[in-house]
Design an enzyme around this catalytic site. Sequence first.
Site, mmCIF file in Angstrom:
data_model
loop_
_atom_site.group_PDB
_atom_site.id
_atom_site.type_symbol
_atom_site.label_atom_id
_atom_site.label_comp_id
_atom_site.label_asym_id
_atom_site.label_seq_id
_atom_site.Cartn_x
_atom_site.Cartn_y
_atom_site.Cartn_z
ATOM 1 N N PRO A 13 -27.856 -28.555 -7.662
ATOM 2 C CA PRO A 13 -28.195 -27.430 -8.551
ATOM 3 C C PRO A 13 -27.202 -26.293 -8.356
ATOM 4 O O PRO A 13 -26.830 -25.963 -7.232
ATOM 5 C CB PRO A 13 -29.602 -27.037 -8.093
ATOM 6 C CG PRO A 13 -30.148 -28.268 -7.451
ATOM 7 C CD PRO A 13 -28.975 -28.937 -6.799
ATOM 8 N N GLU A 14 -26.750 -25.730 -9.466
ATOM 9 C CA GLU A 14 -25.773 -24.662 -9.420
ATOM 10 C C GLU A 14 -26.421 -23.364 -9.879
ATOM 11 O O GLU A 14 -27.632 -23.287 -10.082
ATOM 12 C CB GLU A 14 -24.560 -25.037 -10.275
ATOM 13 C CG GLU A 14 -23.874 -26.310 -9.780
ATOM 14 C CD GLU A 14 -22.678 -26.715 -10.615
ATOM 15 O OE1 GLU A 14 -22.089 -25.837 -11.289
ATOM 16 O OE2 GLU A 14 -22.318 -27.908 -10.610
#
Length: 289
Positions: A13-14
């Site tokens: 996840p960014e």
Amino acid sequence: MRVAARKKGIPMPELPEVETVRCALVPAMQGRKITAAFVGRNDLRWSLPTDLANRITGRQVTGLDRRAKYILIRLSGDEVLLLHLGMSGSVRIHYTPPHLAKHDHVMVEMAPDATGQSAFIVFRDPRRFGWIDLFSAAAEPQHKLLAHLGPEPLGNAFSPAYLAACLKTRTGPIKTVLLNQQLVAGLGNIYVSEALFRAGISPRRRASSIRGARADRLATAIIDTLRAAIEDGGTSLRDHVQPGGDIGYFVQRLAVYGRTGKPCPTCAAPVKSLVQAGRSSFYCSRCQR
């Protein structure tokens, strides 16, 4: 034995995914007291704080911030609860007591809001590469995960001039350099690939050559890409879901990431890929120079 955190094919996840979670948690947690907590194990990626459930029960949530890929839940008593999603972590919000499944490791119950509605916040992490920490707000600047982060790409400290200044002595390829969290916080493989496409810059290009108009285009592309992804709730390629259960719809807007062999949306040439520093890069050899 645990698998490596950077297991091929599993994107972390960014910034947009984490910001989506933070925004969803605000109405469920901000200004409300934690009336009960459940912690189902004593470690995730690393050991969890001792007696975590008892230490956060009774605390009021005074604010929720994001720093890079971390959510910072600010508690009364000047402490901070840090949440890192890892590879497969997700947060779900329930409004009736949920039945906890095998990988639901942490849950907090929030006091009812003005309408009498309680909320139950569940952290699920099948691969257990996420993490939760609890520390004094005064210790935040020195925290091992936060101390060396660069500026936020959506904050006032990030600009074309800042980006060009950071890159002018970097001889590595721009794609690899942009993943350095000490230069720009929160960028990851998906959004760097997409921003470079928007800017018309090859991932192979030497970072020090990014100046002037190129730096302007790249900084603008980074900001625009992240804002568009946040608006769409992030990118769901494997594990990411929004706290309400929806997927992230930015996957429908991806121009190059994960699209090897498919037509470039601008020129229809096949999207290419290469491996840089152990990470896959995706690009159009016609549109990106």
